[in-house]
Design a protein around this motif. Structure first.
Motif, PDB file in Angstrom:
ATOM      1  N   UNK A  51     -11.650  76.606 -15.148  1.00  0.00           N
ATOM      2  CA  UNK A  51     -11.477  75.785 -13.999  1.00  0.00           C
ATOM      3  C   UNK A  51      -9.948  75.719 -13.597  1.00  0.00           C
ATOM      4  N   UNK A  52      -9.125  75.490 -14.486  1.00  0.00           N
ATOM      5  CA  UNK A  52      -7.698  75.475 -14.472  1.00  0.00           C
ATOM      6  C   UNK A  52      -7.078  77.008 -13.606  1.00  0.00           C
ATOM      7  N   UNK A  53      -7.719  77.910 -14.111  1.00  0.00           N
ATOM      8  CA  UNK A  53      -7.220  79.197 -13.778  1.00  0.00           C
ATOM      9  C   UNK A  53      -7.566  79.534 -12.175  1.00  0.00           C
ATOM     10  N   UNK A  54      -8.974  79.220 -12.105  1.00  0.00           N
ATOM     11  CA  UNK A  54      -9.286  79.208 -10.549  1.00  0.00           C
ATOM     12  C   UNK A  54      -8.385  78.279  -9.713  1.00  0.00           C
ATOM     13  N   UNK A  55      -8.045  77.338  -9.923  1.00  0.00           N
ATOM     14  CA  UNK A  55      -7.079  76.185  -9.229  1.00  0.00           C
ATOM     15  C   UNK A  55      -5.886  76.786  -8.867  1.00  0.00           C
ATOM     16  N   UNK A  56      -5.345  77.158 -10.172  1.00  0.00           N
ATOM     17  CA  UNK A  56      -3.876  77.856  -9.992  1.00  0.00           C
ATOM     18  C   UNK A  56      -3.971  79.139  -9.121  1.00  0.00           C
ATOM     19  N   UNK A  57      -4.870  79.894  -9.302  1.00  0.00           N
ATOM     20  CA  UNK A  57      -5.093  81.136  -8.586  1.00  0.00           C
ATOM     21  C   UNK A  57      -5.154  80.921  -6.948  1.00  0.00           C
ATOM     22  N   UNK A  58      -5.940  79.853  -6.831  1.00  0.00           N
ATOM     23  CA  UNK A  58      -6.154  79.696  -5.287  1.00  0.00           C
ATOM     24  C   UNK A  58      -4.692  79.161  -4.763  1.00  0.00           C
ATOM     25  N   UNK A  59      -3.963  78.504  -5.579  1.00  0.00           N
ATOM     26  CA  UNK A  59      -2.708  77.650  -4.894  1.00  0.00           C
ATOM     27  C   UNK A  59      -1.548  78.823  -4.735  1.00  0.00           C
ATOM     28  N   UNK A  60      -1.902  79.910  -5.627  1.00  0.00           N
ATOM     29  CA  UNK A  60      -0.621  80.944  -5.437  1.00  0.00           C
ATOM     30  C   UNK A  60      -1.188  81.790  -4.380  1.00  0.00           C
ATOM     31  N   UNK A  61      -2.336  81.464  -3.627  1.00  0.00           N
ATOM     32  CA  UNK A  61      -2.481  82.130  -2.215  1.00  0.00           C
ATOM     33  C   UNK A  61      -3.744  83.067  -2.078  1.00  0.00           C
ATOM     34  N   UNK A  62      -4.255  83.123  -3.400  1.00  0.00           N
ATOM     35  CA  UNK A  62      -5.564  84.209  -3.444  1.00  0.00           C
ATOM     36  C   UNK A  62      -6.721  83.430  -2.916  1.00  0.00           C
ATOM     37  N   UNK A  63      -7.734  84.117  -2.203  1.00  0.00           N
ATOM     38  CA  UNK A  63      -8.797  83.718  -1.537  1.00  0.00           C
ATOM     39  C   UNK A  63     -10.056  83.715  -2.357  1.00  0.00           C
ATOM     40  N   UNK A  64     -10.197  84.974  -3.294  1.00  0.00           N
ATOM     41  CA  UNK A  64     -11.324  85.198  -3.893  1.00  0.00           C
ATOM     42  C   UNK A  64     -11.043  84.554  -5.316  1.00  0.00           C
ATOM     43  N   UNK A  65     -12.260  84.721  -5.884  1.00  0.00           N
ATOM     44  CA  UNK A  65     -12.240  84.048  -7.336  1.00  0.00           C
ATOM     45  C   UNK A  65     -11.638  84.856  -8.358  1.00  0.00           C
ATOM     46  N   UNK A  66     -10.758  84.274  -9.182  1.00  0.00           N
ATOM     47  CA  UNK A  66      -9.916  84.900 -10.144  1.00  0.00           C
ATOM     48  C   UNK A  66     -10.957  85.987 -11.041  1.00  0.00           C
ATOM     49  N   UNK A  67     -12.247  85.589 -11.176  1.00  0.00           N
ATOM     50  CA  UNK A  67     -13.046  86.654 -11.807  1.00  0.00           C
ATOM     51  C   UNK A  67     -13.308  87.944 -11.279  1.00  0.00           C
ATOM     52  N   UNK A  68     -12.773  88.035  -9.943  1.00  0.00           N
ATOM     53  CA  UNK A  68     -12.911  89.369  -9.405  1.00  0.00           C
ATOM     54  C   UNK A  68     -11.869  90.243  -9.333  1.00  0.00           C
TER      55      UNK A  68
END
Length: 815
Positions: free
Chosen positions: A723-740
């Motif tokens: 959960x934490x990683x997805x939220x940070x990943x999105x806030x860094x400007x990425x649109x797709x899931x970090x697991x992709x």
């Protein structure tokens, strides 16, 4: 930067994953497949505690890493919903098990989703669903048609508390593995699966699979293969013989009596010749009331009664020996009779002393002293007092004596197993009905495949009767039917199947369940391509307590289905991992002990990611560990630090985003990538998390940190704290899931260790030097030092009194 709001953010990403099908497996893909499976839980009305979630978190971390490595991952979940736990709870509460089970499933599914576990819910199965148990019944019929399912009257384990029959595997130390009450014996007509037909393959094929050694040893011991000789002891002036199995035929000249089990049929057959028949009968009847554990207890004094009036002939020397009946001999093992050699078996020795029986020494040690006649000599040796076989080694004698007996038709080589056929009948309501019908005219008949499923009726009174009859006998609508063969009046089998039958094939169902319809015929043939694509399971995670139950039964099922031509593999689980148990307040977590920690409390206070990290940080994943309520704070603080690092990149200008990470931090990052990657593969999650904590601390101190390097940290953290990683990943400007995203790869140049000249001293004087890497451990240094020729020259035949180790400098051996 504000504190990480886990309650809002975790729910957000759980909804996102489900809506976007992030963890849904693809049936058609060019990617390599990875089938990761948890042992599906029975839906306890109390829900899951944190101990349960440890295993699920382990498999989830592996599955998420594989997804990022480019695999097509199947990670499904379902419910082992039939059986005693659900039924006993229903009896306790007075609520029907169909209702309590569905309520429990709803609660546990919510807990699993709240834990951030990436399951493919489109393949969810439930063993108490008619759509599922239709095929459990079909499996039974396939085994029945193949001669692998049969019915017989047998002495069975009966739990008076659960009021049902138990398989041998479900009796632990003479007690019911479910309720811990003493198990008794009953003679009942029961259904069995012929697992004994597969005993040899079940042993041999353990070498094919990557399982923990302890599980393999447990299964080998449970199957209990013994290779030896079957010997015929003739009853003089009689047509009767007593076959005896032994692994020590080399001691046959020392046999001075034989012992038969109280259940032996020869007692009744020779009744007219037995002069003390009443004494023998009284003893046998008393013995039959004892549990197997009582009869075999090592610390219990052995008892027995001589059967007077009859003797047996020792075939090797034609000497008559007395026959005893004793409760420590069981009909289920070997032939139900043993030859007693007091000089070379301690149990026989003590028995012979007690009853003043002859003791003949026939084996002497080769190079050691024997304590005989004070104690039996039980090892191999050299034969004495053994006629023409005197002087042979035990090994040679076993071969020669067996050959001699075989030529005389008085013996033969034999293999016996402790494994008994799997008793699957249960006199309980909450289970899959056995699809068989009894006709007074035609006997037992199988239900036609087109008439499956035989539905479990919803009855109000599902309380077991306790006399060996299922509650289903109370339902006339269920009981009365027509014979499939002659059409006459007949009755259905009222026993239900052991719930382990349901779990013996569920891993196959996940391959095709999302495409399963209410079809007739063979689902295994219909979906053979999907089964071939996904099976066998690449990683199976669950408790070691299932070693001789579910894990053995599932292996039997797979082998039988392969022989029947339905599948092309004979082991279901290529790799097995057993997670360690979590203890709390000095004991295993249990509702009855009142020491359970609910994950719901942790989710609310600290978040699921904190729980996931703490579950695996507290100790090695395969070992038991102690839950500490205060210990979870450290994992919470670690994730807060990872979150706070984001503030650097959300507040800095575009120009600041071009900064570079310092070389020391860069090196540490790539060493961490290497370590975390390797640690996850070897299930060393605690050290992986520790290295992530070290890296985070150093990044926190760093004056400069490139966003690309921070992103690498987040990718490493992702399987542990999704959960934490997805939220940070999105806030860094990425649109797709970090697991992709792709799993990080380390730079080999950056992980190279610096080397230096290490000094080796003997008594303070330099005797050798060696080039080694900086930071190497003491254990590794000592290994290198003691392997060197120069070192060995100086310490040969000397006692090392002390070792002085100075890291990254020298070692001094004081001799």
């Amino acid at each position: 930067m504000p504190v990480y709001n886990h309650q809002n953010i975790e729910k957000k990403w759980q909804k996102y994953w489900q809506k976007k099908n992030i963890f849904k497996a693809e049936d058609e893909s060019s990617k390599p497949k990875f089938y990761c499976l948890d042992m599906f839980p029975y839906p306890s009305s109390y829900g899951l505690h944190v101990g349960h979630l440890r295993g699920y978190t382990i498999s989830d971390i592996i599955a998420k890493k594989r997804l990022m490595e480019g695999y097509n991952v199947l990670h499904p979940m379902g419910w082992d919903a039939f059986g005693l736990p659900a039924e006993n709870f229903a009896l306790k509460t007075g609520v029907h098990p169909a209702i309590t089970t569905q309520k429990a499933i709803k609660n546990i599914k919510k807990q699993l989703i709240s834990s951030g576990l990436g399951y493919d819910w489109s393949r969810e199965i439930c063993s108490c669903s008619k759509d599922y148990y239709q095929w459990t019944q079909w499996m039974f019929l396939e085994l029945y048609k193949a001669g692998l399912a049969y019915r017989k009257k047998a002495e069975v384990n009966f739990c008076p508390s659960c009021k049902t029959v138990l398989a041998n595997e479900q009796v632990i130390d003479g007690k019911c593995e479910r309720c811990q009450n003493i198990v008794s014996k009953k003679q009942l007509e029961q259904w069995f699966f012929k697992i004994t037909d597969y005993a040899e393959r079940l042993i041999d094929d353990l070498d094919k699979i990557d399982w923990p050694d302890k599980i393999k040893i447990m299964q080998r011991n449970w199957i209990g293969k013994s290779e030896g000789t079957e010997i015929i002891f003739q009853i003089p002036n009689s047509e009767f013989q007593i076959p005896v199995f032994t692994t020590r035929v080399d001691t046959l000249f020392g046999c001075t009596y034989i012992v038969i089990a109280p259940e032996s049929s020869i007692i009744k057959q020779l009744k007219p010749k037995i002069s003390n028949y009443k004494e023998v009968l009284d003893y046998t009847e008393k013995a039959k009331t004892k549990s197997e554990t009582e009869r075999l207890a090592e610390d219990k004094e052995k008892t027995g009664v001589e059967i007077k009036g009859i003797k047996a002939i020792n075939p090797i020397n034609n000497e008559e020996v007395p026959i005893f009946v004793a409760d420590y001999v069981l009909t289920e093992y070997g032939t139900g009779a043993i030859m007693a050699v007091p000089a070379h078996d301690e149990r026989d020795f003590l028995f012979a002393k007690k009853y003043n029986l002859s003791v003949k020494e026939v084996i002497q040690p080769v190079n050691s002293q024997t304590k005989f006649p004070e104690k039996a000599f039980e090892d191999d040796g050299v034969l004495i007092n053994s006629g023409v076989f005197t002087g042979l080694s035990s090994l040679e004698a076993r071969e020669k004596i067996t050959q001699y007996l075989s030529e005389k038709k008085l013996g033969k080589k034999a293999v016996y197993y402790k494994l008994r056929d799997w008793l699957i009948s249960r006199q309980r309501y909450w289970g899959a009905p056995i699809p068989m019908i009894f006709c007074p005219k035609c006997g037992w008949q199988a239900v036609a495949e087109n008439d499956l499923p035989v539905l479990l009726p919803k009855i109000k009174d599902f309380k077991p009767g306790g006399e060996g009859e299922s509650p289903l006998i109370k339902s006339k609508k269920f009981l009365q039917t027509k014979c499939p063969k002659c059409g006459g009046l007949a009755k259905r089998e009222t026993d239900t199947m052991d719930t382990f039958v349901c779990s013996s094939w569920y891993y196959l169902a996940y391959a095709f369940w999302h495409k399963q319809k209410n079809q007739k015929g063979s689902i295994l043939k219909e979906h053979k391509n999907l089964i071939k694509f996904w099976l066998p399971v690449d990683l199976y995670v669950g408790g070691a307590e299932h070693a001789c139950l579910h894990l053995l039964y599932a292996r039997f099922f797979v082998k039988a289905l392969k022989d029947l031509g339905y599948i092309d593999f004979d082991e279901a689980f290529s790799k097995l991992f057993n997670q360690g148990t979590i203890y709390h307040e000095g004991a295993k977590m249990s509702k009855s002990r009142g020491n359970v920690v609910s994950p719901d409390e942790i989710f609310k206070k600290y978040g699921a990611d904190t729980l996931r990290v703490y579950e695996l940080f507290i100790g090695p994943a395969d070992q038991a560990c102690q839950w500490q309520d205060k210990g979870i704070i450290g994992s919470y603080r670690f994730l807060q630090k990872v979150w706070q690092l984001l503030d650097r990149f959300e507040t800095q200008s575009k120009k600041m985003k071009t900064i570079e990470t310092s070389l020391p931090i860069k090196k540490l990052l790539h060493k961490t990538i290497k370590q975390v990657t390797e640690d996850i593969e070897s299930f060393k999650f605690n050290t992986a998390i520790s290295s992530l904590m070290v890296l985070t601390n150093e990044m926190e101190k760093a004056e400069q940190l490139a966003v690309s390097d921070y992103e690498l940290l987040i990718k490493l953290v992702a399987p542990f704290a999704p959960h934490l990683s997805e939220e940070i990943w999105q806030r860094l400007g990425h649109k797709a899931s970090i697991f992709f995203e792709n799993w990080p790869k380390y730079d080999k140049e950056l992980v190279k260790e610096e080397k230096f000249i290490f000094i080796i001293q003997i008594n303070g004087k330099i005797r050798d030097k060696v080039e080694i890497e900086k930071g190497i451990s003491r254990e590794k240094v000592e290994e290198i030092v003691f392997s060197r020729e120069k070192t060995q020259k100086w310490i040969k035949d000397k006692e090392i009194k002390k070792i002085i180790f100075v890291p990254d400098k020298l070692i001094n051996l004081v001799i």
